[in-house]
Motif scaffolding. Sequence first.
Motif, PDB file in Angstrom:
ATOM      1  N   ILE A  62       0.813  -1.232  -0.073  1.00  0.00           N
ATOM      2  CA  ILE A  62       0.052  -0.059   0.131  1.00  0.00           C
ATOM      3  C   ILE A  62       0.833   0.935  -0.268  1.00  0.00           C
ATOM      4  N   HIS A  63       2.145   1.158   0.494  1.00  0.00           N
ATOM      5  CA  HIS A  63       3.127   2.317   0.677  1.00  0.00           C
ATOM      6  C   HIS A  63       3.735   2.470  -0.756  1.00  0.00           C
ATOM      7  N   ASP A  64       4.174   1.260  -1.281  1.00  0.00           N
ATOM      8  CA  ASP A  64       4.964   1.556  -2.569  1.00  0.00           C
ATOM      9  C   ASP A  64       4.896   0.154  -3.356  1.00  0.00           C
ATOM     10  N   LYS A  65       3.964   0.221  -4.272  1.00  0.00           N
ATOM     11  CA  LYS A  65       3.686  -0.908  -5.330  1.00  0.00           C
ATOM     12  C   LYS A  65       4.708  -1.417  -6.128  1.00  0.00           C
ATOM     13  N   ASP A  66       5.405  -0.498  -6.589  1.00  0.00           N
ATOM     14  CA  ASP A  66       6.609  -0.947  -7.388  1.00  0.00           C
ATOM     15  C   ASP A  66       7.581  -1.481  -6.767  1.00  0.00           C
ATOM     16  N   ALA A  67       7.719  -1.032  -5.388  1.00  0.00           N
ATOM     17  CA  ALA A  67       8.778  -1.674  -4.372  1.00  0.00           C
ATOM     18  C   ALA A  67       8.313  -2.920  -4.081  1.00  0.00           C
ATOM     19  N   TYR A  68       7.002  -3.350  -3.966  1.00  0.00           N
ATOM     20  CA  TYR A  68       6.430  -4.718  -3.687  1.00  0.00           C
ATOM     21  C   TYR A  68       6.700  -5.486  -4.834  1.00  0.00           C
ATOM     22  N   ILE A  69       6.406  -5.098  -5.960  1.00  0.00           N
ATOM     23  CA  ILE A  69       6.620  -6.178  -6.884  1.00  0.00           C
ATOM     24  C   ILE A  69       7.820  -6.461  -7.330  1.00  0.00           C
ATOM     25  N   LYS A  70       8.933  -5.361  -6.937  1.00  0.00           N
ATOM     26  CA  LYS A  70      10.387  -5.831  -7.078  1.00  0.00           C
ATOM     27  C   LYS A  70      10.648  -6.765  -5.846  1.00  0.00           C
ATOM     28  N   VAL A  71      10.535  -6.737  -5.079  1.00  0.00           N
ATOM     29  CA  VAL A  71      10.640  -7.732  -3.621  1.00  0.00           C
ATOM     30  C   VAL A  71      10.239  -8.959  -4.213  1.00  0.00           C
ATOM     31  N   LEU A  72       8.876  -8.895  -4.563  1.00  0.00           N
ATOM     32  CA  LEU A  72       8.326 -10.324  -4.897  1.00  0.00           C
ATOM     33  C   LEU A  72       8.975 -11.149  -5.933  1.00  0.00           C
ATOM     34  N   SER A  73       9.412 -10.305  -6.694  1.00  0.00           N
ATOM     35  CA  SER A  73      10.065 -10.854  -8.103  1.00  0.00           C
ATOM     36  C   SER A  73      11.676 -11.338  -7.443  1.00  0.00           C
ATOM     37  N   ASN A 112       4.870 -18.238  -4.437  1.00  0.00           N
ATOM     38  CA  ASN A 112       3.422 -17.602  -4.742  1.00  0.00           C
ATOM     39  C   ASN A 112       2.642 -17.152  -3.620  1.00  0.00           C
ATOM     40  N   THR A 113       2.542 -16.124  -3.397  1.00  0.00           N
ATOM     41  CA  THR A 113       1.709 -15.629  -2.156  1.00  0.00           C
ATOM     42  C   THR A 113       0.439 -14.957  -2.510  1.00  0.00           C
ATOM     43  N   MET A 114      -0.670 -15.109  -1.798  1.00  0.00           N
ATOM     44  CA  MET A 114      -1.819 -14.846  -2.152  1.00  0.00           C
ATOM     45  C   MET A 114      -2.803 -14.477  -0.968  1.00  0.00           C
ATOM     46  N   SER A 115      -3.614 -13.306  -1.003  1.00  0.00           N
ATOM     47  CA  SER A 115      -4.492 -13.158  -0.055  1.00  0.00           C
ATOM     48  C   SER A 115      -5.344 -12.053  -0.751  1.00  0.00           C
ATOM     49  N   ASN A 116      -6.552 -11.799  -0.323  1.00  0.00           N
ATOM     50  CA  ASN A 116      -7.447 -10.779  -0.814  1.00  0.00           C
ATOM     51  C   ASN A 116      -6.790  -9.433  -0.563  1.00  0.00           C
ATOM     52  N   ARG A 117      -6.234  -9.248   0.403  1.00  0.00           N
ATOM     53  CA  ARG A 117      -5.247  -8.253   0.841  1.00  0.00           C
ATOM     54  C   ARG A 117      -4.268  -7.730  -0.045  1.00  0.00           C
ATOM     55  N   LEU A 118      -3.720  -8.745  -0.680  1.00  0.00           N
ATOM     56  CA  LEU A 118      -2.555  -8.540  -1.664  1.00  0.00           C
ATOM     57  C   LEU A 118      -2.696  -8.793  -3.046  1.00  0.00           C
ATOM     58  N   LYS A 119      -3.943  -8.281  -3.490  1.00  0.00           N
ATOM     59  CA  LYS A 119      -4.101  -8.211  -5.028  1.00  0.00           C
ATOM     60  C   LYS A 119      -3.442  -6.787  -5.399  1.00  0.00           C
ATOM     61  N   ILE A 120      -2.805  -7.020  -6.211  1.00  0.00           N
ATOM     62  CA  ILE A 120      -1.866  -5.835  -7.020  1.00  0.00           C
ATOM     63  C   ILE A 120      -2.779  -5.071  -7.976  1.00  0.00           C
ATOM     64  N   PRO A 121      -3.288  -3.855  -7.701  1.00  0.00           N
ATOM     65  CA  PRO A 121      -4.019  -3.172  -8.800  1.00  0.00           C
ATOM     66  C   PRO A 121      -3.374  -3.230 -10.134  1.00  0.00           C
ATOM     67  N   ASN A 122      -4.502  -3.602 -10.926  1.00  0.00           N
ATOM     68  CA  ASN A 122      -3.875  -3.872 -12.530  1.00  0.00           C
ATOM     69  C   ASN A 122      -3.056  -4.851 -12.806  1.00  0.00           C
ATOM     70  N   GLY A 123      -2.678  -5.706 -11.669  1.00  0.00           N
ATOM     71  CA  GLY A 123      -2.006  -7.003 -11.948  1.00  0.00           C
ATOM     72  C   GLY A 123      -2.754  -8.055 -12.118  1.00  0.00           C
ATOM     73  N   TYR A 124      -2.055  -9.460 -12.207  1.00  0.00           N
ATOM     74  CA  TYR A 124      -2.728 -10.546 -12.363  1.00  0.00           C
ATOM     75  C   TYR A 124      -2.856 -11.182 -10.969  1.00  0.00           C
ATOM     76  N   PHE A 125      -3.854 -12.321 -10.680  1.00  0.00           N
ATOM     77  CA  PHE A 125      -3.888 -12.713  -9.488  1.00  0.00           C
ATOM     78  C   PHE A 125      -4.338 -14.054  -9.857  1.00  0.00           C
ATOM     79  N   GLY A 126      -3.385 -14.912  -9.429  1.00  0.00           N
ATOM     80  CA  GLY A 126      -3.521 -16.488  -9.468  1.00  0.00           C
ATOM     81  C   GLY A 126      -3.202 -16.837 -11.121  1.00  0.00           C
ATOM     82  N   PHE A 127      -3.191 -18.097 -11.253  1.00  0.00           N
ATOM     83  CA  PHE A 127      -2.861 -18.634 -12.674  1.00  0.00           C
ATOM     84  C   PHE A 127      -4.266 -19.552 -13.068  1.00  0.00           C
TER      85      PHE A 127
END
Length: 259
Positions: A62-73, A112-127
């Motif tokens: 919620i504070h930095d979506k881009d940072a979150y995506i980079k860390v996940l990757s 793979n990490t998932m929860s309803n709270r961790l949905k990335i805006p305009n990102g994919y969720f699940g496969f």
Amino acid sequence: MKKNHILEYKEYGYTVVKDVLPKSSIQTLTDTLDAVFTQSLEVLSIAHEELDLHNKMYQLLIHDKDAYIKVLSSLSRLLALQEFLYQPAMLNMIKSMFAFDNIYLPGATVINTMSNRLKIPNGYFGFEPHQDYATTQGSKESVVCWVPLVDIEINMFPLQVLRKSHQSGLFPLEDKGHVFATKPEYYDKNAFITLTCKAGDVVLMDIFTLHRTSMLGDERLRMACSTRFDNGINTDFVTDHYPTGLLRSVKRDHYKQPK
């Protein structure tokens, strides 16, 4: 390894082996993940005291979506993940069950990490439904290992598989960007089997088994990781000189002069 696991795998294209990996190794990996997100929050001066891993992830998102995506990757490159997935208990199971030799690792270890709270805006969720061979393109006898890091119930975005789908080879697909998805006219969307499993279990799937992420989930954190094993003595694999669809490359325009 029980004989019924081998029979189930061959007939249905998957099997769930219980209590393969020790809980202590799961704790070691999750502790490392917690440290990674703690460091990421500290760099951004985001408060994290008394937060668990799930909430640390949420705060970074919620504070930095881009940072979150980079860390996940980045998580797929963690040594702790490699040590977890390739620990002796896992390797011994693969070798004893499938009689693999000269094992190749096609790459793409994933958390793979998932929860309803961790949905990335305009990102994919699940496969969507897909077969891993479309990505790996290696041994046709490759085994997919999917490992839950928490107990996964029916309302925690569980893995779903289509029984006997491995017997039909590779289905026609479409590139979704994040996955080579199987075209929907080639499967019955209501025929998938939901797999609930415990932390420490291992789901083994044929590389051609059609599987997907269930979209039935809640606020709890679902964490799992996966890898694949190529059989280095598979005739087609050897004849084609050990191919893979997962290639290494250097992102030259990403380079920055060190300070």
